[in-house]
Design an enzyme around this catalytic site. Structure first.
Site, PDB file in Angstrom:
ATOM      1  N   THR A 168      -6.206  15.946  -4.510  1.00  0.00           N
ATOM      2  CA  THR A 168      -6.882  14.943  -5.347  1.00  0.00           C
ATOM      3  C   THR A 168      -5.917  14.031  -6.085  1.00  0.00           C
ATOM      4  O   THR A 168      -6.316  12.998  -6.591  1.00  0.00           O
ATOM      5  CB  THR A 168      -7.785  15.643  -6.390  1.00  0.00           C
ATOM      6  OG1 THR A 168      -6.957  16.496  -7.187  1.00  0.00           O
ATOM      7  CG2 THR A 168      -8.865  16.476  -5.720  1.00  0.00           C
TER       8      THR A 168
ATOM      9  N   SER B 245       3.923   2.906  -8.808  1.00  0.00           N
ATOM     10  CA  SER B 245       3.164   3.921  -8.073  1.00  0.00           C
ATOM     11  C   SER B 245       3.970   5.212  -7.948  1.00  0.00           C
ATOM     12  O   SER B 245       3.384   6.274  -7.754  1.00  0.00           O
ATOM     13  CB  SER B 245       2.753   3.411  -6.696  1.00  0.00           C
ATOM     14  OG  SER B 245       3.885   3.080  -5.929  1.00  0.00           O
ATOM     15  N   GLY B 246       5.274   5.121  -8.090  1.00  0.00           N
ATOM     16  CA  GLY B 246       6.102   6.326  -8.074  1.00  0.00           C
ATOM     17  C   GLY B 246       5.836   7.253  -9.239  1.00  0.00           C
ATOM     18  O   GLY B 246       6.170   8.433  -9.203  1.00  0.00           O
TER      19      GLY B 246
ATOM     20  N   HIS C 124      10.389   0.436  -3.790  1.00  0.00           N
ATOM     21  CA  HIS C 124      11.578   0.635  -4.632  1.00  0.00           C
ATOM     22  C   HIS C 124      12.705  -0.225  -4.081  1.00  0.00           C
ATOM     23  O   HIS C 124      13.049  -0.129  -2.895  1.00  0.00           O
ATOM     24  CB  HIS C 124      12.009   2.098  -4.585  1.00  0.00           C
ATOM     25  CG  HIS C 124      11.135   3.039  -5.363  1.00  0.00           C
ATOM     26  ND1 HIS C 124      10.034   2.636  -6.075  1.00  0.00           N
ATOM     27  CD2 HIS C 124      11.217   4.391  -5.545  1.00  0.00           C
ATOM     28  CE1 HIS C 124       9.478   3.691  -6.665  1.00  0.00           C
ATOM     29  NE2 HIS C 124      10.169   4.762  -6.357  1.00  0.00           N
TER      30      HIS C 124
ATOM     31  N   VAL D 268      -0.316  11.623  -4.585  1.00  0.00           N
ATOM     32  CA  VAL D 268       0.312  11.875  -3.291  1.00  0.00           C
ATOM     33  C   VAL D 268      -0.706  12.468  -2.327  1.00  0.00           C
ATOM     34  O   VAL D 268      -0.737  12.146  -1.141  1.00  0.00           O
ATOM     35  CB  VAL D 268       1.543  12.781  -3.456  1.00  0.00           C
ATOM     36  CG1 VAL D 268       2.175  13.084  -2.098  1.00  0.00           C
ATOM     37  CG2 VAL D 268       2.563  12.132  -4.372  1.00  0.00           C
TER      38      VAL D 268
ATOM     39  N   THR E 223       5.585   5.202  -1.701  1.00  0.00           N
ATOM     40  CA  THR E 223       4.572   6.252  -1.499  1.00  0.00           C
ATOM     41  C   THR E 223       4.334   6.523  -0.016  1.00  0.00           C
ATOM     42  O   THR E 223       3.699   7.503   0.323  1.00  0.00           O
ATOM     43  CB  THR E 223       3.226   5.937  -2.197  1.00  0.00           C
ATOM     44  OG1 THR E 223       2.597   4.848  -1.531  1.00  0.00           O
ATOM     45  CG2 THR E 223       3.428   5.595  -3.662  1.00  0.00           C
TER      46      THR E 223
ATOM     47  N   CYS F 196      11.475   9.764  -3.666  1.00  0.00           N
ATOM     48  CA  CYS F 196      11.242   8.429  -3.112  1.00  0.00           C
ATOM     49  C   CYS F 196      12.452   7.503  -3.243  1.00  0.00           C
ATOM     50  O   CYS F 196      12.681   6.651  -2.390  1.00  0.00           O
ATOM     51  CB  CYS F 196      10.018   7.793  -3.764  1.00  0.00           C
ATOM     52  SG  CYS F 196       9.994   7.879  -5.552  1.00  0.00           S
TER      53      CYS F 196
END
Lengths: 349, 349, 349, 349
Positions: free
Chosen positions: B13, B178-179, B241, B16, B327, B149
């Site tokens: 959930t 988002s990382g 990134h 990732v 991601t 990442c």
């Protein structure tokens, strides 16, 4: 001081010119009495000629002035130059030849060995080069420059480390969009994005830093032997250039001593209590997530350089973060501080 | 292939986990048949339990599944772990002990010398460490991890340079939000701003890079002697990134040879034509303002690492920019590629 | 279909032109064989002439084409126009006079009563105006236009409500920067900011919406009596215009019936299964925080209009949010769908 | 004034509490001598307890204070409340019962007919409701509230139009992220994006506006019959809520008269020259692309409401843009101005 010194602005309608107007609007020593710009703007009022883009209101007194062409003659002795590099070289020379003292933010004359490239806290003594301008170039006036906006944040942070022997620096920049002028960077290029180059900026950082940290000699400025490698990027920030630097020193006084050197660093502007001088040139921040442009760029009216995260670098020795307001400490404010220095150190007599 | 391999998702959930669901929704070899999450979500349908935050619609098939607790037992043999580091260590071990092959994106086991930390193009041979997990740890299953990442974009760009002797790297990162997961980075911290630290990330880059580029031995992974220094920042970018790296090599083959080495770099995924493999692991871009997150992060489904601006560094030798989708290539896509590698190289038998 | 129809692009190097190239790169019916642009670009390859700004790679086939001047003659019969409004009027007329069918995204001819302004799901029947172009204007070809990017998201959402009697609409827009072209909106104006006007856009929304929802008659398009009031803003979003609309209807079928009307809305593109048609023109979203540009603008390849939050408006009756991809559904994709409609409905014979 | 009035801050460590500390740091009338927060912070110094998030430094004097629990007793008579709505209701009542005058930014008591909901320029006379709090509720102290941050910008712009008969308003907001507190809005939700709802905000705007513009009677506040319809969104702006309003009036004095009414609007704070009062409550801007958050939110210390683009609305009559600083004029500054009003109008005696 009984009467303010009259000053003119070359390139008054542009981004840097607007910053000059704002910086000087309540200045205790200087008063803008002359605004110059290109043919296109000449003859209009400053209000008509200028798409004002600053978050402070345009001073009414200046707004009503008529914009002049940027030619010497009527302008006051002291002029600030926010001219675009495409014209700054010749125009500034013309003013210097005819007796004006040009305090310039343009890049054109910065690397001339006889032109002082000055951060008042770092190399106020470079003003001595002005004398050579008269003898070598035959100028009755002179030109003093301030560094590129990215160079200032780095050079200021390196200055307190000079006693330990600066050998090498690798620096990465995250530069604000205001550094690109107006319209400058296209929004499609930068909203939610990073552009991995600011053209021309890496060369400037690699050469200007060496000149500033170097020695003024009768024959001209002699660059510091330090080797600088810069990588520059543009990020979606309005004001405040963030820079990540790794530095190799000849001697290692330990981390605490380096932090202390930064905190205690001070210079001629603080000594002479210049109006635009921050209490301390460097604000060292101990929180691990500082400095940040949004929270710290306006520190001390935008004139402080904020440093943080000084820690060991496994490759070069130490690394840290340095950040400052690129259009204040990095441009118009830098030039105003240079002019203040000129005044107290006699060069405006 | 006649039938797809059933897979489970641990931490399905979370951010990732959602990426895993998206990456696997049309996978030719794998099909998600089991979704596990914390107590709080267990018993709900995946639809109810998950605030879906991806720009692709949630697959209906998975949305209707009932979320299980993340305990071994009913789950398929192959499970992907997108668990939070606060629980991943123990849960993944429990699965490995009971015969599951855990392909994990979590950091907990990455630096265990017996756990392969794999970028399939770079060190596919490290899978041999799996055998030692059985003998040394007594696991009937096993754990394979992918790097952080930020590490992936750097390690991939360094891999083609290994033949020239990697000695030192200084890298600065500009990392996407988002990382940080969801809710992750507060908008007040990042809109129009830069945060000059991503906590924990510098250590990971400095150690993981060495392990990936190092050797697998019967006694475990032996890190590469390369010295890495990382400075990390967060910038207002959603995905992608960007990293600025300077590198010192033992031999200098010249700039063109280095670019060519990157362009020609290829590995086991390309050789075996794995479903998630990009045609080339590295897309070298010749425009001086590339790569950029907005334009390039989705290249080859987000699985390519884009490199540009390879040029001399006056301090270390060479410098360049590397960028990739954090991601996808940096998390879920990396794990899926690891699972594909496991399948073709026999470790799922 | 045995052979693809050859098409040309007028203004191929600009922002909309690039979108056309991208939209048509794998089109099942059309193939770009001719690219036209201004004098400045003519003679160069498309690669040389175009600073490609899209996140998908430039198709190699088109990149090698030589850019022609935008004059009729060598171009295929069917041309897409992404010309700037400063030249589109005359150039498009010249093409129409000489037998070309011009499918235009430019604003110049949109409000000509004899030029169809078409959203295929809403007013496909307006293509009948093409016949009058021959008789009244003496054109051997013709011009078909699509609406402004902001108009489409509103008109599409209003179309299903027509049966209930559209009387008044007040709409506020939050428009993405890609709508301003390149370089377009300056980053200093929009990073962390809102600009409370998109010049010219309010008038377009207020007139184009009425024409689209109106009737095609032998004498030309007759606007719908609906009164529209638009307020437009620019926000720091790359793609996806969000619009907040309040609407007054003649009859009130209840909130559920309105939602159902939107969900069930369908038109000629869906009926004819046109290649660029989304399965449903309107995706109605039940989550209260949707639609959002980042999550929903790419829905169905950017061709769906997403609507949500339909609820009572204490002043006019109902209010809702509508959002769609401004450069796809709102520009290039809209034109391509118009061309597909032209083909199936015989106007390209 | 010989001695400053001592004040306390309820919820001093939160976002609004920090704004109170900043707003009051150099206040000529008030001095913070007491800071209260939740159990978790009590006993720590303010420095330890507060993750300071403002771009101005934390005042040293307050930083060293020990945080108290938010219970009445030791606190000064006058307290500012920046408490979270989850606890504000009960805590503020407890303070009012025990003789404190609570100047609150929380929403809990705003719609109580006996609690003044005050914008000092608009409805200073509503303070008379305080008397009824004693008689009806038996409080020895009292509670005064300021409106929600979105309501203030609208209500201020509507106030000068009251003489022309306010009938209907439709308003769309583009709200800054600072309105959501810290950590508040997740960066993944808002970087390069728009969220088409600010939960709870539409109801507040629709009811609070009516109360503020209504009448204070002995029986309590009687809302204005105006009908308000609000649509709210969140945009990637740090400070400054922009609102697009259409308004229906009973009489039409013409566009110029409406602009003049706004420009000439003034109230009790200006008359009494309150320390936080802007020279004019409304700054009307004639440039068609103003007001903008970045350029105008800080006008007059963030206390001015900026209005522009007043023009005909084809549906309701007139439309305009209103914008102001949401955490200053819309929160802490609003409460401080309320306290200043209380002082000059005798309610602190």
């Amino acid at each position: 001081m009984n009467r303010k010194i009259e000053v003119g602005i070359l390139g008054a309608t542009g981004t840097v010119g607007q910053e000059f107007i704002a910086q000087l609007s309540d200045h205790p020593w200087f008063t803008v009495t002359w605004v110059g710009a290109s043919e296109r703007s000449a003859g209009k009022t400053y209000r008509e000629a200028t798409p004002w883009r600053l978050p402070v209101p345009r001073p009414d007194r200046v707004a009503d002035m008529v914009v002049e062409r940027v030619t010497p003659g009527q302008a006051p002795k002291l002029v600030f130059s926010g001219l675009d590099a495409s014209v700054a070289g010749e125009v500034e020379t013309a003013f210097a030849e005819t007796g004006h003292v040009v305090v310039s933010n343009a890049r054109n004359h910065r690397m001339d060995p006889l032109v002082p490239l000055v951060i008042p806290e770092v190399n106020a003594d470079h003003l001595q080069l002005l004398a050579a301008q008269g003898t070598s170039k035959g100028w009755s006036g002179g030109i003093v420059t301030n560094p590129n906006c990215s160079t200032i944040m780095l050079a200021m942070a390196l200055a307190p480390l000079r006693p330990f022997g600066l050998r090498q620096v690798i620096v990465s920049t995250l530069q604000a969009v205001s550094g690109g002028g107006y319209p400058g960077v296209a929004s499609l290029d930068i909203v939610g994005n990073v552009v991995p180059i600011v053209r021309g900026e890496e060369e400037k950082m690699e050469t200007e830093t060496k000149k500033i940290l170097g020695q003024a000699t009768p024959a001209g400025a002699e660059p510091h032997p330090l080797v600088v490698s810069a990588s520059t990027t543009r990020v979606p920030v309005i004001n405040g250039h963030t820079e990540l630097a790794s530095v190799a020193l000849e001697t290692d006084p330990g981390q605490e001593a380096l932090v202390r050197a930064m905190q205690e660093f001070s210079g001629r502007p603080q000594e002479a209590d210049l109006p635009s001088a921050p209490p301390r040139p460097i604000v060292y921040m101990h929180e691990d997530d500082r400095p940040q442009p949004r929270l710290d760029a306006d520190r001390d009216g935008g004139m402080a350089v904020c440093v943080g995260r000084l820690r060991p670098c496994p490759v070069l020795g130490y690394k840290f973060v340095t950040m400052g307001h690129n259009t204040v400490r990095g441009a118009a404010g830098a030039a105003v501080l240079n002019a203040e220095l000129l005044k107290v150190d006699g060069a405006l007599a």
